[in-house]
Scaffold this active site. Structure first.
Site, PDB file in Angstrom:
ATOM      1  N   LYS A  36      72.083  18.115  11.875  1.00  0.00           N
ATOM      2  CA  LYS A  36      71.403  18.936  13.052  1.00  0.00           C
ATOM      3  C   LYS A  36      72.196  20.119  13.025  1.00  0.00           C
ATOM      4  CE  LYS A  36      69.495  15.350  15.684  1.00  0.00           C
ATOM      5  NZ  LYS A  36      69.351  14.626  17.078  1.00  0.00           N
ATOM      6  N   TYR A  76      59.226  15.171  15.859  1.00  0.00           N
ATOM      7  CA  TYR A  76      59.391  14.719  16.987  1.00  0.00           C
ATOM      8  C   TYR A  76      58.333  14.425  17.982  1.00  0.00           C
ATOM      9  CZ  TYR A  76      64.616  15.079  16.821  1.00  0.00           C
ATOM     10  OH  TYR A  76      65.737  14.553  16.376  1.00  0.00           O
ATOM     11  N   ARG A 112      70.663   3.745  10.478  1.00  0.00           N
ATOM     12  CA  ARG A 112      70.756   3.745  12.137  1.00  0.00           C
ATOM     13  C   ARG A 112      72.052   3.437  12.619  1.00  0.00           C
ATOM     14  NH1 ARG A 112      67.388   7.159  15.108  1.00  0.00           N
ATOM     15  NH2 ARG A 112      67.577   5.559  16.982  1.00  0.00           N
ATOM     16  N   THR A 118      71.845   7.002  20.393  1.00  0.00           N
ATOM     17  CA  THR A 118      71.504   8.423  20.396  1.00  0.00           C
ATOM     18  C   THR A 118      72.438   9.162  21.256  1.00  0.00           C
ATOM     19  OG1 THR A 118      69.257   7.547  20.257  1.00  0.00           O
ATOM     20  CG2 THR A 118      69.779   9.670  21.449  1.00  0.00           C
ATOM     21  N   ARG A 129      77.928   9.256  15.348  1.00  0.00           N
ATOM     22  CA  ARG A 129      77.809   9.963  16.504  1.00  0.00           C
ATOM     23  C   ARG A 129      78.858   9.947  17.412  1.00  0.00           C
ATOM     24  NH1 ARG A 129      71.203   8.853  17.281  1.00  0.00           N
ATOM     25  NH2 ARG A 129      70.592  10.961  16.372  1.00  0.00           N
ATOM     26  N   ASN A 139      73.939  15.892  18.997  1.00  0.00           N
ATOM     27  CA  ASN A 139      74.500  14.599  18.238  1.00  0.00           C
ATOM     28  C   ASN A 139      74.600  14.625  17.015  1.00  0.00           C
ATOM     29  OD1 ASN A 139      72.023  14.529  18.226  1.00  0.00           O
ATOM     30  ND2 ASN A 139      71.512  12.361  19.132  1.00  0.00           N
ATOM     31  N   HIS A 142      70.338  13.372  12.443  1.00  0.00           N
ATOM     32  CA  HIS A 142      69.044  12.518  12.870  1.00  0.00           C
ATOM     33  C   HIS A 142      69.010  11.516  11.545  1.00  0.00           C
ATOM     34  CE1 HIS A 142      64.839  11.205  13.052  1.00  0.00           C
ATOM     35  NE2 HIS A 142      64.912  11.379  11.731  1.00  0.00           N
ATOM     36  N   GLU A 153      58.507  10.811   7.927  1.00  0.00           N
ATOM     37  CA  GLU A 153      59.517  12.045   7.891  1.00  0.00           C
ATOM     38  C   GLU A 153      59.734  12.517   6.462  1.00  0.00           C
ATOM     39  OE1 GLU A 153      62.581  10.523  10.164  1.00  0.00           O
ATOM     40  OE2 GLU A 153      61.592  10.286  12.098  1.00  0.00           O
TER      41      GLU A 153
HETATM   42  N1  ATP Z   1      68.344  12.805  27.616  1.00  0.00           N
HETATM   43  C1  ATP Z   1      68.403  13.618  26.688  1.00  0.00           C
HETATM   44  N2  ATP Z   1      68.987  14.748  26.771  1.00  0.00           N
HETATM   45  C2  ATP Z   1      69.091  15.706  25.826  1.00  0.00           C
HETATM   46  N3  ATP Z   1      68.690  15.302  24.551  1.00  0.00           N
HETATM   47  C3  ATP Z   1      68.376  14.113  24.195  1.00  0.00           C
HETATM   48  C4  ATP Z   1      68.199  13.176  25.198  1.00  0.00           C
HETATM   49  N4  ATP Z   1      67.664  12.092  24.734  1.00  0.00           N
HETATM   50  C5  ATP Z   1      67.593  12.495  23.518  1.00  0.00           C
HETATM   51  N5  ATP Z   1      67.752  13.560  23.129  1.00  0.00           N
HETATM   52  C6  ATP Z   1      67.750  14.342  22.015  1.00  0.00           C
HETATM   53  O1  ATP Z   1      66.579  13.938  21.173  1.00  0.00           O
HETATM   54  C7  ATP Z   1      66.707  13.527  20.009  1.00  0.00           C
HETATM   55  C8  ATP Z   1      65.716  12.606  19.616  1.00  0.00           C
HETATM   56  O2  ATP Z   1      65.888  11.428  20.572  1.00  0.00           O
HETATM   57  P1  ATP Z   1      65.373   9.990  20.175  1.00  0.00           P
HETATM   58  O3  ATP Z   1      64.959   9.266  21.275  1.00  0.00           O
HETATM   59  O4  ATP Z   1      64.470  10.043  18.997  1.00  0.00           O
HETATM   60  O5  ATP Z   1      66.721   9.688  19.588  1.00  0.00           O
HETATM   61  P2  ATP Z   1      67.343   9.275  18.122  1.00  0.00           P
HETATM   62  O6  ATP Z   1      66.332   8.667  17.450  1.00  0.00           O
HETATM   63  O7  ATP Z   1      68.537   8.627  18.399  1.00  0.00           O
HETATM   64  O8  ATP Z   1      67.646  10.771  17.478  1.00  0.00           O
HETATM   65  P3  ATP Z   1      66.983  11.262  16.307  1.00  0.00           P
HETATM   66  O9  ATP Z   1      65.491  11.025  16.252  1.00  0.00           O
HETATM   67  O10 ATP Z   1      67.446  12.679  16.271  1.00  0.00           O
HETATM   68  O11 ATP Z   1      67.881  10.526  15.190  1.00  0.00           O
HETATM   69  C9  ATP Z   1      68.294  12.741  20.045  1.00  0.00           C
HETATM   70  O12 ATP Z   1      68.848  12.770  18.931  1.00  0.00           O
HETATM   71  C10 ATP Z   1      68.877  13.942  21.058  1.00  0.00           C
HETATM   72  O13 ATP Z   1      69.344  14.841  20.352  1.00  0.00           O
HETATM   73  O1  UDP Z   2      67.746  12.025  26.251  1.00  0.00           O
HETATM   74  C1  UDP Z   2      67.759  12.477  25.244  1.00  0.00           C
HETATM   75  C2  UDP Z   2      67.149  11.695  24.279  1.00  0.00           C
HETATM   76  C3  UDP Z   2      67.171  12.358  22.892  1.00  0.00           C
HETATM   77  N1  UDP Z   2      67.522  13.714  22.881  1.00  0.00           N
HETATM   78  C4  UDP Z   2      67.368  14.346  21.657  1.00  0.00           C
HETATM   79  O2  UDP Z   2      66.418  14.055  20.760  1.00  0.00           O
HETATM   80  C5  UDP Z   2      66.679  13.428  19.537  1.00  0.00           C
HETATM   81  C6  UDP Z   2      65.717  12.419  19.187  1.00  0.00           C
HETATM   82  O3  UDP Z   2      65.653  11.162  20.184  1.00  0.00           O
HETATM   83  P1  UDP Z   2      65.488   9.936  19.547  1.00  0.00           P
HETATM   84  O4  UDP Z   2      65.085   8.919  20.935  1.00  0.00           O
HETATM   85  O5  UDP Z   2      64.728   9.892  18.407  1.00  0.00           O
HETATM   86  O6  UDP Z   2      66.969   9.497  19.051  1.00  0.00           O
HETATM   87  P2  UDP Z   2      67.755   9.349  17.754  1.00  0.00           P
HETATM   88  O7  UDP Z   2      66.632   8.686  16.902  1.00  0.00           O
HETATM   89  O8  UDP Z   2      68.004  10.524  17.601  1.00  0.00           O
HETATM   90  O9  UDP Z   2      68.696   8.399  18.004  1.00  0.00           O
HETATM   91  C7  UDP Z   2      68.125  12.656  19.884  1.00  0.00           C
HETATM   92  O10 UDP Z   2      68.932  12.459  18.586  1.00  0.00           O
HETATM   93  C8  UDP Z   2      68.620  13.739  20.604  1.00  0.00           C
HETATM   94  O11 UDP Z   2      69.034  15.057  19.865  1.00  0.00           O
HETATM   95  C9  UDP Z   2      68.076  14.354  23.943  1.00  0.00           C
HETATM   96  O12 UDP Z   2      68.545  15.388  23.593  1.00  0.00           O
HETATM   97  N2  UDP Z   2      68.175  13.684  25.001  1.00  0.00           N
HETATM   98 MG    MG Z   3      64.508   9.306  16.900  1.00  0.00          MG
END
Ligand code: ATP
Ligand code: UDP
Ligand code: MG
Length: 177
Positions: A36, A76, A112, A118, A129, A139, A142, A153
């Site tokens: 990122k 997203y 993962r 996350t 991370r 973080n 991705h 994707e």
């Molecule tokens: N509570 C939050 N506050 C700020 N950013 C979040 C939060 N939750 C998620 N993100 C951001 O949104 C991204 C996507 O959230 P996601 O739930 O998909 O997490 P993730 O799958 O771990 O991350 P990614 O999809 O980026 O691999 C997160 O990676 C994070 O950058």
């Molecule tokens: O509370 C949150 C959850 C997610 N994210 C961001 O959204 C990304 C995608 O969220 P996802 O849940 O897909 O988590 P990830 O797949 O990245 O672990 C995260 O990596 C975070 O960058 C965030 O900023 N705040």
């Molecule tokens: Mg995700």
């Protein structure tokens, strides 16, 4: 003792798999990984790539790009209703992203695990991370979270002809695995 001819060994292996329904992880499984904007700004690209290389995975696609809001909203699409979504868009479009496709057995689940939770505060030490970040909104990487997600994707971020089929010569012995 003389070793069995190769074709006999192959037949025995095939029969064993068929009879005992052994599921062999596909070496061709692919996942989508992105460094990122914060990771690129902090010059962490090499360290992220190194983690997947040293594990033994194969890089099959790589590009540096400025992500559009349109691409990001598709990437997203499940998060568009989340309160943090506007900040996420700003963050992810704030600078270049390094997009990659990696290949190997069980790669989606393994990556993962290597990327970690996350929220870096909850990520285990040794994950990307946990080792390189402090806050969920910055973080570093991705990683696709399911096989279906990875396929979606990869198609979204790459043209098929930008993904290279090549053999790791050091892994040819295990190409059946
Ligand atoms: N509570 C939050 N506050 C700020 N950013 C979040 C939060 N939750 C998620 N993100 C951001 O949104 C991204 C996507 O959230 P996601 O739930 O998909 O997490 P993730 O799958 O771990 O991350 P990614 O999809 O980026 O691999 C997160 O990676 C994070 O950058
Ligand atoms: O509370 C949150 C959850 C997610 N994210 C961001 O959204 C990304 C995608 O969220 P996802 O849940 O897909 O988590 P990830 O797949 O990245 O672990 C995260 O990596 C975070 O960058 C965030 O900023 N705040
Ligand atoms: Mg995700």
């Amino acid at each position: 003792m003389e070793s069995l001819p190769l074709y006999v060994t192959s037949i025995v292996l095939w029969l064993t798999k068929e009879l005992f329904q052994i599921s062999v992880p596909s070496a061709k499984e692919r996942t989508f990984i992105a460094v990122k904007p914060d990771g690129v700004q902090r010059r962490l690209v090499g360290q992220v790539i190194h983690r997947f290389e040293r594990r033994g995975f194969k890089l099959v696609g790589l590009k540096l790009l400025q992500v559009s809001k349109n691409l990001l909203s598709q990437h997203y699409c499940q998060l568009t209703k989340k309160p943090f979504y506007p900040d996420l868009v700003e963050y992810m479009t704030s600078g270049p992203v390094v997009a990659m496709v990696w290949e190997g057995p069980n790669i989606v689940q393994t990556c993962r695990m290597m990327v970690g939770h996350t929220n870096p505060a909850e990520a285990h030490a040794g994950t990307i991370r946990a080792d390189f970040s402090l806050h969920v909104s910055r973080n570093v990487v991705h990683a696709s979270d399911s096989l279906e997600g990875a396929q979606r994707e990869i198609m979204l971020w790459f043209d098929g002809h930008d993904l290279l089929k090549w053999d790791c010569i050091d892994q040819s012995v295990t190409s059946e695995l």
